[in-house]
Structure formats: C-alpha cells, structure tokens
Design an enzyme around this catalytic site. Structure first.
Site, PDB file in Angstrom:
ATOM      1  CE  LYS A  17     -71.306 -79.292  45.863  1.00  0.00           C
ATOM      2  NZ  LYS A  17     -71.590 -80.531  45.092  1.00  0.00           N
ATOM      3  CG  ASP A 147     -67.310 -79.441  45.726  1.00  0.00           C
ATOM      4  OD1 ASP A 147     -67.119 -79.266  44.516  1.00  0.00           O
ATOM      5  OD2 ASP A 147     -67.976 -80.391  46.182  1.00  0.00           O
TER       6      ASP A 147
END
EC number: 2.7.1.148
Length: 313
Positions: A17, A147
């Site tokens: 990401k 995350d």
C-alpha cells in the site's frame, strides 16, 4: 475437519500500500498515536502458499528466490502469528507451512509484513475450510496490526484510530505510481519516536493540533475525480520529516523524482520507500526508465487493486 478433507495447497496474493494522506495526532498515554490516513493498495504483491503441516513454519524469499535478510522466520513473523491465530479461533489442531515470495520492500513503509499476515489469514481460512466471515477476518486482522485490516480490504480506504478503523473510499480511476526503494529499512516505531522528538523540539511550529486527526476532503475528491493533478496537491505524510531526518538521502530521492517528471512525491508511510505520482501510464513508464538508468531501484505500479485473495488452490 479431517486431514483428508484439507486441500493440498492454497495460494493467496496480497498487495502493498501507499499512504496518500497520513495525519498523525499527539502521542497517547499508551505510547501509540491516533492517525487519519488514506490508503491505496497497489500492484506490488506478496505471494503466499499455504500447505498442510504438523507444525507452524514459514519460508521467506524475494522475487529472485533467495532468502530475504531481516525477515524473521520464527514466531516473530507476522504471517506465522496470523496462522496460529486462525487455528486458535477455529479450533484447528494441525499446523501449516507458509511459503512467502516477497515483492514489497522490507521495512519500506508499504505494509509488506501486514500483507503477509492478511494473506495468511485468508489462506488458512481457505485451507482449513473454516468459513470465517469477512468481519471475523477483519477482527483477527486488527489484533495483528494497524495495517493488516487494509491489506485484507484493498482498494482505497480511509483509516482512523490506529489506522485500522476502515471506510472504503471511492476511486473511479487508475492512478500510476513509481516506487523507489533501497536495502535500508526504517523501523516504524523509530520513525514515530523521531516525529515526537521533532515536535517537542519545534513546538509550537509543528506540534499537532489538540484535535482528533482527520482526512483532508480534497484527497477523497481527487480519488473520485481520478485527477492525478488534484491528488498531487493533497498528498501529505506527517512522518516524512522524521523519515528524512533519519535518512537524509530520501530528500534527494524525492527531488530526483520531481525533476524526472513526477507530479508529486512523498515518503510512503514510515519510509524509506518513496512514492512518485505520475500523470499517466506513459509518464510513469518514462519515470521508471529514467530513474532506473540513473541507478535508482524504481518500479512502476498502479492502484487501486483488490485486497488479499485466493488465486489458486
């Protein structure tokens, strides 16, 4: 479930990401920071294969098939912890062997370890036929790290709290990026510690406002519109100054990317990977070529892409 009912293997891919926006609040009494972040999953994938085993083991290699320095293969490994978590949750008494092929930079601010953990959750659920729901997998993911829930979800999303309370964000178009990585990782806790040090030294200039962190609505508008130019003006990473203080060479990488044609540049998460936003596909390819020719480790990726998912059984 009997062992004979278990498939031979399950393969899962999970994306890295980029934090398009990261506002960091003041340090809390527990030592953590509340954040407001906008994540985008990009086409740099961790590939995990889970096979039945008597115990819990993991092997980690890079894209070249060689072992990856700095990635633990004992119970400190986040993917291994995820596998054990699923086993406890569903009452599975056997084990699993995880083979991980990494493409996301290690300790690079792109969530590679979190992607491994998300892939392990999905793979073990499929391997053992557990049938865990998406909310149940998200709850397990939140136990593993801030995350990990996004690596499960993928796409583009707003994260608040520790970054694990997610709301999907509508992105109508593809965004092209060039990520520039190197071998020197930056540990996330160390970058947050440096941020706190810089804020204390420079109060009140860069001290956080005494409010809950929030996302700039222009970021979400840019994602909806598909405009790289609008997004370029809204990119923000409160950890960037701290990462550059620990790694001054990152400022040179950012400058080189902008000079080579990027419409914007920022450190990804806690770094040291630098994410360069390109105007379009062709601009990204030129940027990748020029930076690679100059000796930098540059790679063209795009987003948003889907989260962790089974690709073969």
């Amino acid at each position: 479930m009997t062992l004979s009912a278990i498939p031979d293997r399950v393969r899962v891919r999970a994306p890295g990401k980029i934090n398009l926006f990261l506002e960091v609040g003041a340090v809390q009494p527990d030592g953590y920071h509340d954040v407001a972040s906008v994540y985008q999953a990009v086409s740099l994938f961790e590939d995990l294969v889970a096979t039945p085993a008597d115990d819990f083991t993991v092997r980690v290699v890079g894209e070249d098939g060689l072992p990856v320095p700095g990635v633990p293969t004992d119970d400190r490994n986040l993917a291994l912890r995820a596998a054990r978590l699923v086993a406890r949750e569903v009452g599975y008494l056997g084990g699993v062997h995880l083979d991980i092929r990494k493409a996301v930079p290690v300790a690079g601010g792109m969530g590679g370890g979190s992607a491994d953990a998300a892939a392990a959750l999905v793979a073990c659920d499929a391997l053992w036929g557990a049938g865990l729901t998406s909310p149940a997998l998200q709850e397990l993911a939140a136990r593993l790290g801030a995350d990990v829930p996004f690596a499960l979800l993928g796409g583009s999303a707003v994260g608040t709290g520790r970054g694990d309370r997610l709301s999907p964000a509508l992105a109508r178009a593809r965004f092209d990026w060039v990520v520039v990585s190197d071998d020197g990782g930056l540990p996330t806790p160390g970058v947050y510690t440096e941020l706190d040090r810089l804020r204390a030294r420079n109060r009140p200039d860069i001290a956080p406002e005494p409010t809950v962190p929030d996302v700039d609505p222009v970021v979400l508008q840019a994602l909806r519109s598909g405009s790289p130019e609008l997004l370029a003006g809204a990119l923000r990473n409160d950890l960037q100054d701290a990462a550059c203080a620990l790694r001054p060479d990152l400022s040179a990488t950012i400058a080189a990317g902008v000079a080579a044609g990027a419409v914007a540049a920022l450190v990804s998460g806690s770094g040291p990977t630098v994410a360069l936003l390109a105007a379009d596909v062709e601009a990204a390819r030129r940027l990748e070529h020029d930076l690679s020719a100059a000796g930098r480790r540059a790679r063209h990726v795009y987003g948003p892409v889907t989260g962790a998912k089974v690709v073969t059984r």
